[in-house]
Design an enzyme around this catalytic site. Structure first.
Site, mmCIF file in Angstrom:
data_model
loop_
_atom_site.group_PDB
_atom_site.id
_atom_site.type_symbol
_atom_site.label_atom_id
_atom_site.label_comp_id
_atom_site.label_asym_id
_atom_site.label_seq_id
_atom_site.Cartn_x
_atom_site.Cartn_y
_atom_site.Cartn_z
ATOM 1 N N TYR A 34 34.907 20.939 12.992
ATOM 2 C CA TYR A 34 36.272 21.451 13.078
ATOM 3 C C TYR A 34 36.981 21.453 11.732
ATOM 4 O O TYR A 34 38.050 22.017 11.582
ATOM 5 C CB TYR A 34 37.098 20.649 14.094
ATOM 6 C CG TYR A 34 36.626 20.790 15.535
ATOM 7 C CD1 TYR A 34 35.460 21.457 15.849
ATOM 8 C CD2 TYR A 34 37.353 20.261 16.585
ATOM 9 C CE1 TYR A 34 35.025 21.586 17.153
ATOM 10 C CE2 TYR A 34 36.927 20.381 17.901
ATOM 11 C CZ TYR A 34 35.754 21.042 18.184
ATOM 12 O OH TYR A 34 35.324 21.162 19.476
ATOM 13 N N LYS A 67 22.693 14.387 18.668
ATOM 14 C CA LYS A 67 21.666 15.406 18.918
ATOM 15 C C LYS A 67 20.616 15.218 17.833
ATOM 16 O O LYS A 67 20.314 16.111 17.038
ATOM 17 C CB LYS A 67 22.312 16.799 18.892
ATOM 18 C CG LYS A 67 21.406 17.940 19.289
ATOM 19 C CD LYS A 67 21.069 18.007 20.768
ATOM 20 C CE LYS A 67 20.050 19.108 21.019
ATOM 21 N NZ LYS A 67 19.543 19.117 22.408
ATOM 22 N N ASP A 105 23.129 16.524 25.313
ATOM 23 C CA ASP A 105 22.877 17.342 26.503
ATOM 24 C C ASP A 105 22.557 16.459 27.714
ATOM 25 O O ASP A 105 23.059 16.676 28.819
ATOM 26 C CB ASP A 105 21.796 18.407 26.245
ATOM 27 C CG ASP A 105 20.567 17.875 25.524
ATOM 28 O OD1 ASP A 105 20.559 16.689 25.128
ATOM 29 O OD2 ASP A 105 19.604 18.650 25.346
ATOM 30 N N ASP A 138 34.949 16.313 22.061
ATOM 31 C CA ASP A 138 35.883 17.283 22.623
ATOM 32 C C ASP A 138 35.334 17.789 23.961
ATOM 33 O O ASP A 138 36.031 17.816 24.982
ATOM 34 C CB ASP A 138 36.048 18.443 21.615
ATOM 35 C CG ASP A 138 37.128 19.431 22.009
ATOM 36 O OD1 ASP A 138 37.970 19.102 22.865
ATOM 37 O OD2 ASP A 138 37.123 20.552 21.453
ATOM 38 N N ASP A 169 36.512 16.587 28.176
ATOM 39 C CA ASP A 169 36.963 17.504 29.229
ATOM 40 C C ASP A 169 36.080 17.357 30.466
ATOM 41 O O ASP A 169 36.552 17.339 31.601
ATOM 42 C CB ASP A 169 36.909 18.968 28.761
ATOM 43 C CG ASP A 169 38.234 19.467 28.196
ATOM 44 O OD1 ASP A 169 38.921 18.670 27.536
ATOM 45 O OD2 ASP A 169 38.568 20.652 28.413
HETATM 46 C C1 IPM Z 1 41.669 18.538 22.307
HETATM 47 C C2 IPM Z 1 41.887 20.003 22.102
HETATM 48 C C3 IPM Z 1 42.018 20.278 20.624
HETATM 49 C C4 IPM Z 1 40.724 19.847 19.968
HETATM 50 C C5 IPM Z 1 42.373 21.716 20.242
HETATM 51 C C6 IPM Z 1 43.650 22.168 20.915
HETATM 52 C C7 IPM Z 1 42.454 21.912 18.760
HETATM 53 O O1 IPM Z 1 40.865 20.726 22.693
HETATM 54 O O2 IPM Z 1 42.505 17.746 21.858
HETATM 55 O O3 IPM Z 1 40.666 18.171 22.923
HETATM 56 O O4 IPM Z 1 39.760 20.610 19.936
HETATM 57 O O5 IPM Z 1 40.657 18.730 19.492
HETATM 58 MG MG MG Z 2 39.607 19.550 23.930
#
Ligand code: IPM
Ligand code: MG
Length: 359
Positions: A141, A191, A223, A247, A251
């Site tokens: 990133y 990985k 994975d 990240d 989620d």
């Molecule tokens: C998170 C979000 C952010 C990230 C984005 C909005 C830049 O997805 O905080 O997980 O990728 O870190």
């Molecule tokens: Mg995120």
């Protein structure tokens, strides 16, 4: 205690949920005799619209002056154009980088009352209590060079994944330290069968592990980890991993708690100042409809009290209030299943229910 708190609502439902996080902080201050001086700043799309920059200098300065920062979410379809540097997300990435908040803590704990709100079976999610520790200021990133070039063959794109051994070591070490405070199990996610960066990650994880003989370590490929997370989440205590893997996995892990609307996070550096934000995004589809779940933002305010202000008792009061409202059946749409005993509520009523139960 007196503390300065920066509040950056951002875009979309970020604005709606952060309002409740901030109210919870003021409520705690009043109940426990603290003074929190709140200063608001803009970030993300709204900041682009009003100042031309996703992180205006004034907002960065407010954050630098603060003891802690509470943030909503950034982004939205309106701003999904142009190069990455001109987008709302860049404001958040830059804020993390400028404040050197390299450690992102994303606790994933199932609430007993929500076990049936998860799309996964009760026997899989029940009792899950893990922490995703994500490296936040390195990797893909942030790496340079990046971007596009055009030649006869077409368009070529490039992103760069770079890390130094120092960046890896400090987050891995923190993973061990945090595991020591919990169930003493660490899963280091990489990985290493493909990526050079992961090869070094694993070497460092093995070296640091030698200093923590009391912590049980597992090296796991990302994975496979994605699969185990929804198959057998109870095997995990602390998961430490690099930026992008963290990240994605965080989620995924949110599904275990019933909703992404339940997950708080803390981003920390070397000092006490931290950035606290719900893991969820701006949810453009439900903006302004009183549907957003404010609990992730409220739990983020709880983490702020604990990690930046050292107010453990107050943090516990906030977490307890959230547990109570869930046990009492309050459910925003993301959590509702239509089961008996549920009380369907909107953002506002959920926020008020939490306030009423603090202290
Ligand atoms: C998170 C979000 C952010 C990230 C984005 C909005 C830049 O997805 O905080 O997980 O990728 O870190
Ligand atoms: Mg995120």
């Amino acid at each position: 205690m007196r503390a300065k708190i920066a509040v950056l609502p951002g875009d979309g439902i970020g604005v709606e949920v952060v309002a409740w996080g901030a109210q919870v902080l003021q409520h705690v201050a009043a109940k426990y005799g603290h003074t929190f001086q709140v200063t608001e700043g803009s970030i993300g799309g709204i900041a682009i619209d009003t100042t031309g920059s996703p992180l205006p200098d004034a907002s960065l300065e407010i954050c630098r002056q603060a003891d802690a920062i509470l943030l909503g979410a950034v982004g939205g379809p309106k701003w999904d154009v142009g190069p990455p540097e001109a987008r709302p997300e860049y404001g958040l990435l830059r804020l993390r980088k400028e404040l050197r908040l390299y450690a992102n803590l994303r606790p994933v704990k199932t609430f007993p009352a929500l076990v049936d709100s998860s799309p996964l079976k009760r026997e899989i999610v029940d009792g899950t209590d893990l922490l995703v520790l994500r490296e936040l200021t390195g990797g893909l990133y942030f790496g340079r060079p990046r971007g596009r070039s055009v030649n006869k063959q077409g368009i070529r794109v490039k992103d760069t994944l770079t890390y130094t051994s120092g960046e890896m070591e400090r987050i891995i070490r923190l993973g061990f330290d945090l595991a020591r405070l919990r169930r003493k199990q660490l899963a280091s996610v990489d990985k290493a069968n493909v990526l050079a960066s992961s090869g070094l990650w694993r070497e460092i994880a093995e070296q640091v592990a030698a200093e923590y003989p009391d912590v049980e370590v597992e090296h796991i490929l990302v994975d496979a980890c994605a699969m185990h997370l929804i198959n057998d989440p109870q095997r995990f205590d602390v998961l430490v991993t690099e930026n992008m893997f963290g990240d994605i996995l965080s989620d995924e892990a949110s599904v275990l708690t019933g909703s992404l609307g339940m997950l708080p996070s803390a981003s920390l550096g070397r000092g006490r100042r931290g950035l606290y934000e719900p893991v969820h995004g701006t949810a453009p589809d439900i903006v302004g409809q009183d549907k957003a779940n404010p609990l992730a933002a409220i739990l983020s305010a709880g983490m702020l009290l604990r990690h930046s202000l050292g107010l453990d008792r107050e943090a516990a009061a906030v977490e307890g209030a959230v547990e109570d409202v869930l046990a009492a059946g309050f459910r925003t749409p993301d959590l509702a299943r239509g089961a008996t005993g549920e009380r369907p509520v909107g953002t506002q009523a959920m926020g008020e229910a939490v306030l009423a139960r603090i202290g």
